[in-house]
Design a protein around this motif. Structure first.
Motif, PDB file in Angstrom:
ATOM      1  N   THR A  84       1.144  -1.222  -0.403  1.00  0.00           N
ATOM      2  CA  THR A  84       0.131  -0.104  -0.234  1.00  0.00           C
ATOM      3  C   THR A  84       0.628   1.473   0.392  1.00  0.00           C
ATOM      4  OG1 THR A  84      -1.880  -1.353   1.686  1.00  0.00           O
ATOM      5  CG2 THR A  84      -1.653   1.406   1.084  1.00  0.00           C
ATOM      6  N   ASN A  85       0.313   2.143  -0.840  1.00  0.00           N
ATOM      7  CA  ASN A  85       0.897   3.266  -0.789  1.00  0.00           C
ATOM      8  C   ASN A  85       2.213   4.238  -1.096  1.00  0.00           C
ATOM      9  OD1 ASN A  85      -1.402   4.182   0.730  1.00  0.00           O
ATOM     10  ND2 ASN A  85      -0.262   4.522   2.099  1.00  0.00           N
ATOM     11  N   PHE A  86       3.366   2.824  -1.170  1.00  0.00           N
ATOM     12  CA  PHE A  86       4.225   3.466  -1.126  1.00  0.00           C
ATOM     13  C   PHE A  86       5.088   2.402  -2.557  1.00  0.00           C
ATOM     14  CE2 PHE A  86       3.766   5.085   2.581  1.00  0.00           C
ATOM     15  CZ  PHE A  86       4.322   5.892   2.527  1.00  0.00           C
ATOM     16  N   VAL A  87       6.250   3.171  -3.470  1.00  0.00           N
ATOM     17  CA  VAL A  87       6.869   2.951  -4.366  1.00  0.00           C
ATOM     18  C   VAL A  87       8.456   3.495  -4.527  1.00  0.00           C
ATOM     19  CG1 VAL A  87       7.685   2.077  -7.185  1.00  0.00           C
ATOM     20  CG2 VAL A  87       5.365   2.159  -5.925  1.00  0.00           C
ATOM     21  N   HIS A  88       9.417   2.668  -4.604  1.00  0.00           N
ATOM     22  CA  HIS A  88      10.722   3.032  -3.925  1.00  0.00           C
ATOM     23  C   HIS A  88      11.634   2.671  -5.040  1.00  0.00           C
ATOM     24  CE1 HIS A  88       9.967   2.860   0.973  1.00  0.00           C
ATOM     25  NE2 HIS A  88       9.218   1.791   0.425  1.00  0.00           N
ATOM     26  N   ILE A  89      12.669   3.574  -5.215  1.00  0.00           N
ATOM     27  CA  ILE A  89      13.058   3.323  -6.490  1.00  0.00           C
ATOM     28  C   ILE A  89      14.645   3.650  -5.973  1.00  0.00           C
ATOM     29  CG2 ILE A  89      13.871   3.908  -8.835  1.00  0.00           C
ATOM     30  CD1 ILE A  89      10.790   5.119  -9.230  1.00  0.00           C
ATOM     31  N   TYR A  90      15.513   3.004  -5.687  1.00  0.00           N
ATOM     32  CA  TYR A  90      16.943   2.920  -5.435  1.00  0.00           C
ATOM     33  C   TYR A  90      18.043   3.032  -6.789  1.00  0.00           C
ATOM     34  CZ  TYR A  90      14.604   1.394  -0.776  1.00  0.00           C
ATOM     35  OH  TYR A  90      13.950   1.372   0.286  1.00  0.00           O
ATOM     36  N   SER A  91      18.737   3.694  -6.092  1.00  0.00           N
ATOM     37  CA  SER A  91      19.884   4.208  -6.523  1.00  0.00           C
ATOM     38  C   SER A  91      21.425   4.514  -6.440  1.00  0.00           C
ATOM     39  CB  SER A  91      19.457   5.153  -8.494  1.00  0.00           C
ATOM     40  OG  SER A  91      20.940   5.122  -9.501  1.00  0.00           O
ATOM     41  N   THR A  92      21.872   5.813  -6.526  1.00  0.00           N
ATOM     42  CA  THR A  92      22.939   5.493  -5.863  1.00  0.00           C
ATOM     43  C   THR A  92      22.406   7.193  -4.449  1.00  0.00           C
ATOM     44  OG1 THR A  92      23.370   7.422  -7.505  1.00  0.00           O
ATOM     45  CG2 THR A  92      24.607   6.368  -7.622  1.00  0.00           C
ATOM     46  N   LYS A  93      20.651   7.645  -4.191  1.00  0.00           N
ATOM     47  CA  LYS A  93      20.660   7.641  -3.741  1.00  0.00           C
ATOM     48  C   LYS A  93      18.355   7.083  -3.692  1.00  0.00           C
ATOM     49  CE  LYS A  93      18.367  11.174  -7.164  1.00  0.00           C
ATOM     50  NZ  LYS A  93      17.204  12.663  -6.888  1.00  0.00           N
ATOM     51  N   VAL A  94      17.893   7.526  -2.845  1.00  0.00           N
ATOM     52  CA  VAL A  94      16.843   7.280  -2.899  1.00  0.00           C
ATOM     53  C   VAL A  94      15.534   7.793  -3.357  1.00  0.00           C
ATOM     54  CG1 VAL A  94      14.930   6.006  -0.590  1.00  0.00           C
ATOM     55  CG2 VAL A  94      18.004   5.440  -0.851  1.00  0.00           C
ATOM     56  N   ASP A  95      15.297   7.442  -3.866  1.00  0.00           N
ATOM     57  CA  ASP A  95      13.806   8.276  -4.746  1.00  0.00           C
ATOM     58  C   ASP A  95      12.493   7.102  -4.319  1.00  0.00           C
ATOM     59  OD1 ASP A  95      15.349  10.171  -5.869  1.00  0.00           O
ATOM     60  OD2 ASP A  95      15.631   8.947  -7.547  1.00  0.00           O
ATOM     61  N   GLU A  96      11.145   8.297  -4.333  1.00  0.00           N
ATOM     62  CA  GLU A  96      10.378   7.539  -3.445  1.00  0.00           C
ATOM     63  C   GLU A  96       9.440   8.039  -3.782  1.00  0.00           C
ATOM     64  OE1 GLU A  96       9.678   6.131   0.737  1.00  0.00           O
ATOM     65  OE2 GLU A  96       8.836   8.304   1.135  1.00  0.00           O
ATOM     66  N   ILE A  97       7.707   7.305  -4.470  1.00  0.00           N
ATOM     67  CA  ILE A  97       6.859   7.887  -5.416  1.00  0.00           C
ATOM     68  C   ILE A  97       5.870   7.448  -4.190  1.00  0.00           C
ATOM     69  CG2 ILE A  97       4.984   7.356  -7.050  1.00  0.00           C
ATOM     70  CD1 ILE A  97       7.362   5.979  -9.014  1.00  0.00           C
ATOM     71  N   ASP A  98       5.137   8.429  -3.809  1.00  0.00           N
ATOM     72  CA  ASP A  98       4.023   8.339  -2.590  1.00  0.00           C
ATOM     73  C   ASP A  98       2.761   8.657  -3.220  1.00  0.00           C
ATOM     74  OD1 ASP A  98       2.517   8.745  -0.151  1.00  0.00           O
ATOM     75  OD2 ASP A  98       3.908   9.995   0.571  1.00  0.00           O
ATOM     76  N   PHE A  99       1.481   7.492  -2.891  1.00  0.00           N
ATOM     77  CA  PHE A  99       0.382   8.070  -3.198  1.00  0.00           C
ATOM     78  C   PHE A  99      -0.141   6.775  -2.412  1.00  0.00           C
ATOM     79  CE2 PHE A  99       2.145   5.076  -6.648  1.00  0.00           C
ATOM     80  CZ  PHE A  99       1.568   4.361  -6.219  1.00  0.00           C
ATOM     81  N   PHE A 100      -1.651   7.580  -2.149  1.00  0.00           N
ATOM     82  CA  PHE A 100      -2.875   6.687  -1.776  1.00  0.00           C
ATOM     83  C   PHE A 100      -3.036   5.491  -2.170  1.00  0.00           C
ATOM     84  CE2 PHE A 100      -6.232   6.121   1.402  1.00  0.00           C
ATOM     85  CZ  PHE A 100      -5.867   5.911   2.166  1.00  0.00           C
ATOM     86  N   ARG A 101      -3.025   4.901  -2.703  1.00  0.00           N
ATOM     87  CA  ARG A 101      -3.653   3.406  -3.421  1.00  0.00           C
ATOM     88  C   ARG A 101      -3.163   2.108  -2.798  1.00  0.00           C
ATOM     89  NH1 ARG A 101      -6.906   6.159  -3.709  1.00  0.00           N
ATOM     90  NH2 ARG A 101      -7.122   7.557  -5.351  1.00  0.00           N
ATOM     91  N   GLU A 102      -3.729   0.842  -3.204  1.00  0.00           N
ATOM     92  CA  GLU A 102      -3.331  -0.488  -2.976  1.00  0.00           C
ATOM     93  C   GLU A 102      -2.400  -0.389  -4.376  1.00  0.00           C
ATOM     94  OE1 GLU A 102      -3.796  -2.540  -0.314  1.00  0.00           O
ATOM     95  OE2 GLU A 102      -4.916  -0.443   0.329  1.00  0.00           O
ATOM     96  N   ILE A 103      -1.080  -0.835  -3.887  1.00  0.00           N
ATOM     97  CA  ILE A 103      -0.162  -1.371  -4.884  1.00  0.00           C
ATOM     98  C   ILE A 103      -0.203  -2.877  -4.869  1.00  0.00           C
ATOM     99  CG2 ILE A 103       1.901  -1.586  -5.807  1.00  0.00           C
ATOM    100  CD1 ILE A 103       2.920   0.829  -4.125  1.00  0.00           C
ATOM    101  N   SER A 104      -0.204  -3.187  -6.186  1.00  0.00           N
ATOM    102  CA  SER A 104      -0.289  -4.870  -6.861  1.00  0.00           C
ATOM    103  C   SER A 104       0.935  -5.158  -7.092  1.00  0.00           C
ATOM    104  CB  SER A 104      -1.379  -5.406  -7.901  1.00  0.00           C
ATOM    105  OG  SER A 104      -1.503  -4.814  -9.166  1.00  0.00           O
ATOM    106  N   GLY A 105       2.389  -4.694  -8.088  1.00  0.00           N
ATOM    107  CA  GLY A 105       2.939  -4.706  -8.655  1.00  0.00           C
ATOM    108  C   GLY A 105       3.714  -3.751  -9.247  1.00  0.00           C
ATOM    109  N   VAL A 106       5.073  -4.434  -9.839  1.00  0.00           N
ATOM    110  CA  VAL A 106       5.654  -3.320 -10.400  1.00  0.00           C
ATOM    111  C   VAL A 106       6.832  -3.593 -11.785  1.00  0.00           C
ATOM    112  CG1 VAL A 106       7.899  -2.954  -9.599  1.00  0.00           C
ATOM    113  CG2 VAL A 106       7.242  -1.535  -9.990  1.00  0.00           C
ATOM    114  N   SER A 107       6.690  -3.161 -12.502  1.00  0.00           N
ATOM    115  CA  SER A 107       7.639  -3.464 -13.527  1.00  0.00           C
ATOM    116  C   SER A 107       7.927  -2.652 -14.316  1.00  0.00           C
ATOM    117  CB  SER A 107       6.286  -4.583 -14.878  1.00  0.00           C
ATOM    118  OG  SER A 107       7.464  -5.223 -15.805  1.00  0.00           O
ATOM    119  N   MET A 108       9.238  -2.584 -14.819  1.00  0.00           N
ATOM    120  CA  MET A 108       9.861  -1.892 -16.022  1.00  0.00           C
ATOM    121  C   MET A 108       9.995  -2.488 -17.443  1.00  0.00           C
ATOM    122  SD  MET A 108      12.646  -1.042 -13.326  1.00  0.00           S
ATOM    123  CE  MET A 108      12.951   0.979 -13.958  1.00  0.00           C
TER     124      MET A 108
END
Length: 124
Positions: A84-108
């Motif tokens: 729920t709510n968070f997708v974290h994108i890691y590289s040399t620094k931490v990025d984060e997408i924050d939204f209020f929804r149920e998350i079922s998965g991710v793909s690039m």
């Protein structure tokens, strides 16, 4: 069916120790030496197959277990979703997408220029 393959046992090659609960997801880095494990303990651990004594990194989630982990094809990014709510994108620094929804998965996308986040929400 009887063949020699059925008679071969699959011994444990190595164990990694560090998570405190059940693991749900894992992913291999494109170089084949790094892998990540997402766990119910609200962490994702990154490991180097050449040294399994300690994780390379322990990445903390905000609210819940890691439900999906993906590396980009060039290995520059790792994406971790919470349920729920968070997708974290890691590289040399931490990025984060924050939204209020149920998350079922991710793909690039195959070119790593697109990030697709699966949302489960009856109102949308």
């Amino acid at each position: 069916m009887n063949n020699s393959r059925n008679n071969i046992s699959n011994p444990t090659i190595a164990k990694v120790v560090g998570h405190l609960d059940y693991s749900f997801v894992s992913a291999w880095h494109p170089d084949g030496r790094i892998f990540a494990i997402g766990n119910q303990d609200k962490t994702s651990q990154v490991w180097d197959i050449r040294n399994l004594s300690l994780p390379v990194a322990v990445l903390k989630n905000n609210l819940g277990a890691a439900r999906s982990i993906r590396f980009s094809s060039d290995g520059q990014f790792m994406v971790v979703t919470e349920p729920t709510n968070f997708v974290h994108i890691y590289s040399t620094k931490v990025d984060e997408i924050d939204f209020f929804r149920e998350i079922s998965g991710v793909s690039m996308g195959p070119d790593d220029k697109s990030l697709y986040i699966g949302i489960w929400d009856r109102t949308i």
